[in-house]
Motif scaffolding. Structure first.
Motif, mmCIF file in Angstrom:
data_model
loop_
_atom_site.group_PDB
_atom_site.id
_atom_site.type_symbol
_atom_site.label_atom_id
_atom_site.label_comp_id
_atom_site.label_asym_id
_atom_site.label_seq_id
_atom_site.Cartn_x
_atom_site.Cartn_y
_atom_site.Cartn_z
ATOM 1 N N THR A 105 5.800 4.430 2.615
ATOM 2 C CA THR A 105 5.621 5.882 2.623
ATOM 3 C C THR A 105 6.855 6.570 2.064
ATOM 4 N N TYR A 106 6.609 7.642 1.324
ATOM 5 C CA TYR A 106 7.702 8.509 0.871
ATOM 6 C C TYR A 106 7.136 9.878 0.540
ATOM 7 N N ILE A 115 0.859 -1.190 0.000
ATOM 8 C CA ILE A 115 0.000 0.000 0.000
ATOM 9 C C ILE A 115 0.893 1.236 0.000
ATOM 10 N N HIS A 116 0.650 2.116 -0.940
ATOM 11 C CA HIS A 116 1.492 3.265 -1.245
ATOM 12 C C HIS A 116 0.881 4.531 -0.627
ATOM 13 N N VAL A 117 1.662 5.267 0.164
ATOM 14 C CA VAL A 117 1.208 6.555 0.715
ATOM 15 C C VAL A 117 2.287 7.595 0.426
ATOM 16 N N ASP A 118 1.935 8.597 -0.386
ATOM 17 C CA ASP A 118 2.887 9.669 -0.704
ATOM 18 C C ASP A 118 2.276 11.058 -0.521
ATOM 19 N N VAL A 121 10.209 4.381 -3.523
ATOM 20 C CA VAL A 121 9.832 3.992 -4.882
ATOM 21 C C VAL A 121 10.473 2.650 -5.241
ATOM 22 N N VAL A 122 11.744 2.509 -4.931
ATOM 23 C CA VAL A 122 12.432 1.246 -5.224
ATOM 24 C C VAL A 122 11.799 0.110 -4.417
ATOM 25 N N ARG A 123 11.425 0.381 -3.171
ATOM 26 C CA ARG A 123 10.781 -0.656 -2.358
ATOM 27 C C ARG A 123 9.492 -1.123 -3.008
#
Length: 142
Positions: A64-65, A27-30, A126-128
């Motif tokens: 997260t990033y 799950i992506h949180v930016d 992003v790489v993760r």
């Protein structure tokens, strides 16, 4: 002896089959948006509950990033309490913090920015996400 090994092998395979399927979700949180952070956590809870209800297992990693790293910073995170509770309730969830973003935030602040104890640092968010998808994780962006 060969029959014994085959019996052990079949027994192990039967145990694995009975345990249900294994699923993986990234799950992506930016975004530094409480609604997005809460939606990401809702997604994680719902996915975990669903797979548990059908006897399957799931591994969930919240990555997260950028501005989303605030999700994992004590005193800034609007969801810190939820993350702490979820980490205690769900042994299948983890939280990754982008090292690149962390370094830039720390440099700008002139000091090291602490992260919640539930967070693990990765070199690049992003790489993760790329690595997780290459490893078969489903990708979710709330």
């Amino acid at each position: 002896m060969r029959t014994t090994l085959m019996a052990i092998g079949f027994s192990t395979l039967a145990s694995i089959a009975m345990a249900g399927e294994m699923h993986h979700v990234a799950i992506h949180v930016d975004q530094n948006d409480p609604q997005v952070m809460n939606l990401a956590l809702n997604n994680a809870q719902n996915v975990a509950a669903y797979y548990k209800s059908i006897g399957d297992e799931v591994t969930i990693e919240v990555v997260t990033y950028g501005p989303g790293l605030n999700m994992l910073i004590p005193g800034k995170s609007p969801v810190a309490d939820r993350i702490s509770v979820m980490s205690l309730e769900l042994d299948n969830i983890s939280f990754a913090a982008c090292g690149n973003t962390h370094a830039k935030m720390s440099e700008k602040a002139g000091k090291d920015i602490p992260l919640m104890s539930e967070a693990k640092m990765v070199q690049s968010g992003v790489v993760r996400l790329i690595e997780l998808q290459e490893d078969g994780y489903a990708y979710v962006r709330p």
